[in-house]
Design a protein around this motif. Sequence first.
Motif, PDB file in Angstrom:
ATOM      1  N   PHE A   9       7.816 -92.134 -19.078  1.00  0.00           N
ATOM      2  CA  PHE A   9       8.854 -91.093 -19.121  1.00  0.00           C
ATOM      3  C   PHE A   9       8.939 -90.429 -20.528  1.00  0.00           C
ATOM      4  N   SER A  10       8.695 -89.273 -20.610  1.00  0.00           N
ATOM      5  CA  SER A  10       8.706 -88.705 -22.116  1.00  0.00           C
ATOM      6  C   SER A  10       7.825 -89.449 -22.855  1.00  0.00           C
ATOM      7  N   GLY A  11       6.592 -89.826 -22.467  1.00  0.00           N
ATOM      8  CA  GLY A  11       5.779 -90.790 -23.140  1.00  0.00           C
ATOM      9  C   GLY A  11       4.926 -90.075 -24.349  1.00  0.00           C
ATOM     10  N   VAL A  33       4.076 -89.669 -14.078  1.00  0.00           N
ATOM     11  CA  VAL A  33       4.102 -88.983 -15.447  1.00  0.00           C
ATOM     12  C   VAL A  33       5.422 -87.987 -15.291  1.00  0.00           C
ATOM     13  N   ALA A  34       6.509 -88.058 -16.311  1.00  0.00           N
ATOM     14  CA  ALA A  34       7.440 -87.505 -16.323  1.00  0.00           C
ATOM     15  C   ALA A  34       7.980 -86.994 -17.815  1.00  0.00           C
ATOM     16  N   SER A  35       8.470 -85.849 -17.601  1.00  0.00           N
ATOM     17  CA  SER A  35       9.037 -85.467 -19.253  1.00  0.00           C
ATOM     18  C   SER A  35       9.726 -84.203 -19.113  1.00  0.00           C
ATOM     19  N   GLY A  36      10.509 -83.827 -20.079  1.00  0.00           N
ATOM     20  CA  GLY A  36      11.265 -82.735 -20.177  1.00  0.00           C
ATOM     21  C   GLY A  36      10.315 -81.701 -20.610  1.00  0.00           C
ATOM     22  N   THR A  37      10.870 -80.445 -20.708  1.00  0.00           N
ATOM     23  CA  THR A  37      10.245 -79.166 -21.139  1.00  0.00           C
ATOM     24  C   THR A  37      11.235 -78.433 -22.051  1.00  0.00           C
ATOM     25  N   ALA A  38      11.890 -79.215 -22.976  1.00  0.00           N
ATOM     26  CA  ALA A  38      12.563 -78.584 -23.916  1.00  0.00           C
ATOM     27  C   ALA A  38      11.919 -77.755 -24.891  1.00  0.00           C
ATOM     28  N   ASP A  82      15.044 -79.488 -28.719  1.00  0.00           N
ATOM     29  CA  ASP A  82      14.777 -81.056 -28.862  1.00  0.00           C
ATOM     30  C   ASP A  82      13.366 -81.164 -29.269  1.00  0.00           C
ATOM     31  N   PRO A  83      12.994 -81.307 -30.571  1.00  0.00           N
ATOM     32  CA  PRO A  83      11.665 -81.457 -30.977  1.00  0.00           C
ATOM     33  C   PRO A  83      10.857 -82.499 -30.440  1.00  0.00           C
ATOM     34  N   ALA A  84      11.595 -83.780 -30.314  1.00  0.00           N
ATOM     35  CA  ALA A  84      10.842 -84.903 -29.454  1.00  0.00           C
ATOM     36  C   ALA A  84      10.502 -84.622 -28.049  1.00  0.00           C
ATOM     37  N   GLU A  85      11.396 -84.028 -27.566  1.00  0.00           N
ATOM     38  CA  GLU A  85      10.961 -83.794 -26.033  1.00  0.00           C
ATOM     39  C   GLU A  85      10.078 -82.768 -25.920  1.00  0.00           C
ATOM     40  N   HIS A  86       9.996 -81.907 -26.697  1.00  0.00           N
ATOM     41  CA  HIS A  86       9.223 -80.729 -26.874  1.00  0.00           C
ATOM     42  C   HIS A  86       7.745 -81.235 -26.998  1.00  0.00           C
ATOM     43  N   GLY A 120      15.009 -80.766 -19.756  1.00  0.00           N
ATOM     44  CA  GLY A 120      15.812 -82.091 -20.247  1.00  0.00           C
ATOM     45  C   GLY A 120      15.616 -82.609 -21.667  1.00  0.00           C
ATOM     46  N   ARG A 121      16.308 -83.443 -22.216  1.00  0.00           N
ATOM     47  CA  ARG A 121      16.129 -83.877 -23.449  1.00  0.00           C
ATOM     48  C   ARG A 121      15.597 -85.401 -23.659  1.00  0.00           C
ATOM     49  N   HIS A 122      15.247 -85.800 -24.970  1.00  0.00           N
ATOM     50  CA  HIS A 122      14.754 -87.176 -25.257  1.00  0.00           C
ATOM     51  C   HIS A 122      15.877 -88.049 -25.192  1.00  0.00           C
ATOM     52  N   ASP A 123      16.240 -88.539 -24.144  1.00  0.00           N
ATOM     53  CA  ASP A 123      17.376 -89.483 -24.219  1.00  0.00           C
ATOM     54  C   ASP A 123      17.430 -90.479 -22.833  1.00  0.00           C
ATOM     55  N   HIS A 124      18.291 -91.352 -22.931  1.00  0.00           N
ATOM     56  CA  HIS A 124      18.282 -92.527 -21.974  1.00  0.00           C
ATOM     57  C   HIS A 124      18.847 -92.055 -20.641  1.00  0.00           C
ATOM     58  N   ALA A 125      19.851 -90.970 -20.555  1.00  0.00           N
ATOM     59  CA  ALA A 125      20.171 -90.501 -19.317  1.00  0.00           C
ATOM     60  C   ALA A 125      19.216 -90.163 -18.589  1.00  0.00           C
ATOM     61  N   HIS A 126      18.189 -89.137 -18.993  1.00  0.00           N
ATOM     62  CA  HIS A 126      17.080 -88.875 -18.328  1.00  0.00           C
ATOM     63  C   HIS A 126      16.302 -89.771 -18.022  1.00  0.00           C
TER      64      HIS A 126
END
Length: 331
Positions: free
Chosen positions: A197-199, A258-263, A268-272, A299-305
């Motif tokens: 997740f956002s790995g 594999v899952a991640s956000g597309t910010a 969100d630099p980290a999730e980008h 989505g963002r780089h956070d625990h909710a996601h």
Amino acid sequence: MAARVLAAGGLLALVVAVAVVLLLNNGGRQERGPLNRDVPVERDVEPAVTERRLDDRRMELTIESAALGATTRVRLLLPKGWSREADRTWPVLWLLHGGFDSYTSWTSRTDVDDLTEDTGVIVVMPDGGRCGSYSDWWNGGSGGPPRWATYHLKELLPLLEKRYRAGGRRAVAGYSMGGQGAMLYAAEGHFQAAASFSGAVHILAPGVPQAVMAGTTFGCPGTDWKRVWGDPDEQRAVWRAHNPYDQAERLRGVRLVVASGTAELWEDPAEHLAGKAGRAFAARLGELGIEVETHFYRGRHDHAHWQRELRRAYPTLMRAIGARRGSARAG
């Protein structure tokens, strides 16, 4: 040279922003208090272990690790009916935390207790170090502590099987730095399923080496970032050996998510960076003909996601290891 790359003003600003975002993610809700019951465990074999039962399901182990050259901890969520004297074993789910977090992060910042309550599975949440990268550190070519991969796979894993009725059917999942760890450990052949997740699943993708450098520098003050894998140019082979993208072929036969956000970068630099790495990794798996379940979302780089994505991936992980809600099957 990495130093020349870091000198690029715009990219350096991105790297600093990534470090700041990750540091700000360290907040979270408080955990329930422990029951304050410390129970020494027999010291007949290494590593030495002390148990602390926190509540009906949570158990915390303090382990003297030779691979780390230090004392470390791991949190367990035990299934209903668990007993060390049982004549059966249970399938196992490992949950790996991200950078600057700890072994308590999954239970303090997600609803993993509720998610796993009615599933016959032992949940293992080990410490991976604030900047450990789930790797045996290069240390200038000399090796030696900390050896996180050796600790997890050659000390902790057999310990759980010997003393805590952990079975041989295992899944692993992690967020951010832990997503990289999940794929690396699965590539070693120890897990039937792995989820990121956002790995950090492509550590040589543009901008990611600089994020690693900045993350280590800002998140673990006093630690030379080159101790982990060396310089990304001069020790390229070391970086590739710890890059899920380059190790993708070794994941054949593992059930993958594999899952991640597309910010956007400005959002969100980290999730980008994680989103770009995740897409590249999934594409590489596709090129190799390796099946992977993907979910790319806004989505963002956070625990909710990450909580949401664990819930989404959970049925896939449990099917791979033969566990299900209400299951009483052995591992």
